[in-house]
Design an enzyme around this catalytic site. Structure first.
Site, mmCIF file in Angstrom:
data_model
loop_
_atom_site.group_PDB
_atom_site.id
_atom_site.type_symbol
_atom_site.label_atom_id
_atom_site.label_comp_id
_atom_site.label_asym_id
_atom_site.label_seq_id
_atom_site.Cartn_x
_atom_site.Cartn_y
_atom_site.Cartn_z
ATOM 1 N N TRP A 114 1.313 5.681 0.897
ATOM 2 C CA TRP A 114 1.298 6.498 2.106
ATOM 3 C C TRP A 114 0.134 7.480 2.172
ATOM 4 O O TRP A 114 -0.197 7.987 3.243
ATOM 5 C CB TRP A 114 2.607 7.309 2.214
ATOM 6 C CG TRP A 114 2.826 8.272 1.067
ATOM 7 C CD1 TRP A 114 3.585 8.045 -0.045
ATOM 8 C CD2 TRP A 114 2.257 9.575 0.918
ATOM 9 N NE1 TRP A 114 3.528 9.133 -0.887
ATOM 10 C CE2 TRP A 114 2.727 10.086 -0.321
ATOM 11 C CE3 TRP A 114 1.419 10.376 1.694
ATOM 12 C CZ2 TRP A 114 2.365 11.362 -0.791
ATOM 13 C CZ3 TRP A 114 1.053 11.628 1.228
ATOM 14 C CH2 TRP A 114 1.535 12.111 0.006
ATOM 15 N N GLU A 153 -3.492 -1.108 -8.657
ATOM 16 C CA GLU A 153 -4.078 0.230 -8.751
ATOM 17 C C GLU A 153 -2.923 1.206 -8.770
ATOM 18 O O GLU A 153 -2.255 1.431 -7.759
ATOM 19 C CB GLU A 153 -5.016 0.488 -7.561
ATOM 20 C CG GLU A 153 -5.959 1.655 -7.783
ATOM 21 C CD GLU A 153 -5.371 2.981 -7.344
ATOM 22 O OE1 GLU A 153 -4.630 3.575 -8.164
ATOM 23 O OE2 GLU A 153 -5.633 3.421 -6.232
ATOM 24 N N THR A 171 6.345 1.135 -9.761
ATOM 25 C CA THR A 171 6.265 0.152 -8.682
ATOM 26 C C THR A 171 5.428 -1.044 -9.107
ATOM 27 O O THR A 171 5.819 -2.202 -8.896
ATOM 28 C CB THR A 171 5.650 0.804 -7.434
ATOM 29 O OG1 THR A 171 6.512 1.844 -6.971
ATOM 30 C CG2 THR A 171 5.451 -0.215 -6.322
ATOM 31 N N THR A 179 0.819 -1.209 0.000
ATOM 32 C CA THR A 179 0.000 0.000 0.000
ATOM 33 C C THR A 179 0.855 1.262 0.000
ATOM 34 O O THR A 179 2.050 1.222 0.302
ATOM 35 C CB THR A 179 -0.952 0.024 1.207
ATOM 36 O OG1 THR A 179 -0.185 -0.005 2.422
ATOM 37 C CG2 THR A 179 -1.894 -1.161 1.179
ATOM 38 N N LYS A 215 2.301 -4.923 3.552
ATOM 39 C CA LYS A 215 3.545 -4.147 3.537
ATOM 40 C C LYS A 215 3.183 -2.700 3.215
ATOM 41 O O LYS A 215 3.036 -2.313 2.066
ATOM 42 C CB LYS A 215 4.507 -4.706 2.498
ATOM 43 C CG LYS A 215 6.004 -4.476 2.780
ATOM 44 C CD LYS A 215 6.418 -3.027 2.774
ATOM 45 C CE LYS A 215 6.336 -2.413 1.389
ATOM 46 N NZ LYS A 215 6.751 -0.962 1.413
ATOM 47 N N PRO A 216 3.018 -1.836 4.249
ATOM 48 C CA PRO A 216 2.684 -0.442 3.984
ATOM 49 C C PRO A 216 3.908 0.350 3.556
ATOM 50 O O PRO A 216 5.047 -0.111 3.678
ATOM 51 C CB PRO A 216 2.164 0.047 5.339
ATOM 52 C CG PRO A 216 2.881 -0.802 6.341
ATOM 53 C CD PRO A 216 3.074 -2.142 5.676
ATOM 54 N N SER A 217 3.674 1.550 3.063
ATOM 55 C CA SER A 217 4.773 2.451 2.723
ATOM 56 C C SER A 217 5.569 2.781 3.979
ATOM 57 O O SER A 217 4.996 3.003 5.052
ATOM 58 C CB SER A 217 4.222 3.740 2.115
ATOM 59 O OG SER A 217 5.229 4.748 2.086
ATOM 60 N N GLU A 219 0.588 11.650 -13.413
ATOM 61 C CA GLU A 219 0.087 11.901 -12.065
ATOM 62 C C GLU A 219 1.134 12.682 -11.281
ATOM 63 O O GLU A 219 2.211 12.174 -10.978
ATOM 64 C CB GLU A 219 -0.218 10.574 -11.369
ATOM 65 C CG GLU A 219 -0.864 10.728 -10.017
ATOM 66 C CD GLU A 219 -1.208 9.394 -9.392
ATOM 67 O OE1 GLU A 219 -2.383 9.150 -9.096
ATOM 68 O OE2 GLU A 219 -0.284 8.579 -9.211
ATOM 69 N N LEU A 223 6.796 5.522 4.587
ATOM 70 C CA LEU A 223 6.426 6.892 4.954
ATOM 71 C C LEU A 223 5.202 6.934 5.857
ATOM 72 O O LEU A 223 4.936 7.959 6.501
ATOM 73 C CB LEU A 223 6.156 7.719 3.694
ATOM 74 C CG LEU A 223 7.335 7.904 2.741
ATOM 75 C CD1 LEU A 223 6.910 8.724 1.535
ATOM 76 C CD2 LEU A 223 8.506 8.564 3.452
ATOM 77 N N CYS A 262 -5.196 9.199 -5.974
ATOM 78 C CA CYS A 262 -5.078 8.602 -7.309
ATOM 79 C C CYS A 262 -6.215 9.039 -8.227
ATOM 80 O O CYS A 262 -6.030 9.118 -9.445
ATOM 81 C CB CYS A 262 -5.047 7.084 -7.198
ATOM 82 S SG CYS A 262 -3.597 6.458 -6.317
#
Length: 480
Positions: free
Chosen positions: A150, A248, A230, A148, A174-176, A381, A178, A282
């Site tokens: 941040w 996504e 990524t 995911t 596994k999160p960012s 983006e 940050l 996003c």
């Protein structure tokens, strides 16, 4: 269980083993926030082993047990909203009120998945023969690896974890780095709601940890929210194992305003599409298309509204808080400067803002017209409070402009003519289409999936749960 204030590896409630860490700085002040550990190969193996054990048990949980656990976890999050909000603000820069809203949004996501838990959905088939019949089963796909970003750390994690848990999968999240602390609250809420510890595993770390997780042969489904690069790299790692992927990967969404629209509502919707979460969304409405007959009027009014947006101390109550880092702020302002050099006209003031008492990066929203269609502000983006605005002549022109990027995540149409909406929404290359609104936080929980470089695979609703299910056919002779 005790609630976390520092990042750690939650592997069956065990902390990490490695000694590699990175210092993460906060958004409001660019000051040291915590040292985030980097998952080692041993940590990945331990997490996957725990998750495999958890899957064996959780796949047998009834639909009622899964729904009860998700609803219970939602309640745990709501009870901690005021406590969790300051940490989310430190990790993202968003105003405190928006951070608290994110906790409630994450809880609402879990409640929605509780209502989407697949029940007794096996299908009996007797269509072709009196001598053979069969069952068509939907089963959990295995261990879910969830990576995911941040910007909405708790809400995005809830979107992935909720779907996996509803399907009967265990997970490794596994999160960012940050935003490494706030997602732990989700795993803690599930544990407090009675989900077995081995089902809920969290690893911290950066790209190296994500790659090791994506490449692990025991992963049943890999779900990623992040940038296009990524997503490509993690999908490449997963492809060696032929692992299913849900990606996504961002967007460059079109916000289309016709001359017959309610301009007061459309302007407020356009402002929200630009400034929500400091533009780090996003589905941000970063390309605004206005029918030529009223383009000048809309542009002037929108620029004035954006200039009135308060940017300030996120611990107070501004409309916009801090940009996540000075580095991101630098990339945003560089993109605006590049567009101006290419001929774009910026209708708002200079973006940099000094906020008394704070030393982080703060930017005003930017509205740029006459942006070349091949420029970054039209095509890429930027992940900041920046929008390009341009006129269109008719429906055909609007659709062509809306679809003129490689992304396809969201779009909006503002018009008083519902028949026009019906003509347009099939032609817009976007996974979500909003009518006379833009990204309402009270929207119904519909599934969505990207188009083009925005990725693929559904998130949200029963279709999002189905991404974590596999199908099995059982062929049974009559009389067995």
């Amino acid at each position: 269980m005790a609630h976390s204030t520092e990042p750690y590896h939650l592997i069956a409630q065990r902390k990490h083993t490695g000694d590699r860490v990175r210092t993460v700085r906060d958004a409001p002040d660019d000051a040291p926030l915590y040292d985030c550990p980097e998952a080692t190969e041993a940590d990945v193996e331990l997490a996957m082993a725990a998750a495999a054990e958890g899957f064996t048990a959780w796949r047998r949980a009834t639909a009622g047990q899964r729904a009860e656990a998700l609803s219970g976890a939602a309640g745990k999050l709501r009870a901690r909203a005021a406590e969790l909000a300051p940490q989310i603000t430190r990790e993202t820069g968003k105003p405190l009120r928006a951070a608290e809203q994110e906790v409630h949004s994450a809880a609402r996501v879990l409640d929605n998945f509780a209502a989407s838990v697949p029940g007794e959905s096996d299908r009996v088939v007797r269509a072709h023969s009196s001598r053979v019949w069969g069952l068509e089963l939907r089963e959990p796909a295995g261990v879910a690896a969830l990576v995911t970003s941040w910007n909405l750390p708790l809400q995005i994690a809830a979107q992935k974890v909720g779907a996996a848990v509803a399907a009967g999968c265990s997970f490794v999240l596994k999160p960012s780095p940050l935003a490494a602390v706030s997602p732990l609250a989700l795993a803690e809420a599930l544990l407090d709601a009675g989900v077995p510890p081995e089902v809920c595993n969290v690893l911290q770390g950066g790209a190296e940890s994500a790659c090791a997780l994506a490449a692990h042969p025991a992963v049943g489904v890999l779900s990623v929210t992040g940038g296009e690069r990524t997503g490509r790299e993690l999908m490449r790692r997963a492809s060696a194992q032929l692992t299913r992927c849900v990606l996504e990967l961002g967007g460059k969404s079109a916000n289309i305003v016709f001359a017959d629209a309610d301009f007061d509502a459309a302007i407020q919707g356009a402002v929200a599409g630009v400034v929500r979460n400091q533009g780090a969304v996003c589905t941000a409405g970063s390309r605004i298309l206005v029918e030529r007959a009223r383009y000048a009027e809309f542009t002037a009014r929108l620029a004035a509204e954006l200039d009135r947006v308060e940017v300030g101390d996120p611990y107070a109550d501004p409309r916009m808080g801090a940009i996540r880092s000075p580095e991101l702020a630098g990339r945003i302002t560089a993109a605006v400067s590049s567009a101006r050099a290419a001929g774009a006209v910026v209708h708002t003031g200079e973006p940099e803002v000094a906020v008394p008492g704070r030393s982080g990066a703060y930017l005003r929203p930017v509205l740029a017209a006459e942006v070349p269609v091949d420029h970054e502000l039209w095509q890429e983006e930027v992940f900041g409070p920046v929008a390009a605005i341009t006129p269109f002549d008719d429906e055909e022109h609007a659709v062509r402009l809306a679809n003129s990027t490689r992304y396809g995540l969201a779009a909006a149409v503002w018009t008083a003519d519902f028949a026009r909406c019906e003509r347009l929404w099939p032609r817009l290359e976007a996974g979500s289409v909003y009518l006379n609104s833009y990204h309402r936080i009270d929207s119904v929980p519909l599934a969505s999936s990207g188009r083009g470089r925005s990725g693929f695979g559904a998130e949200g609703g029963p279709a999002g749960v189905a991404e974590f299910l596999v199908t099995k056919g059982v062929h049974i002779p009559a009389g067995l």
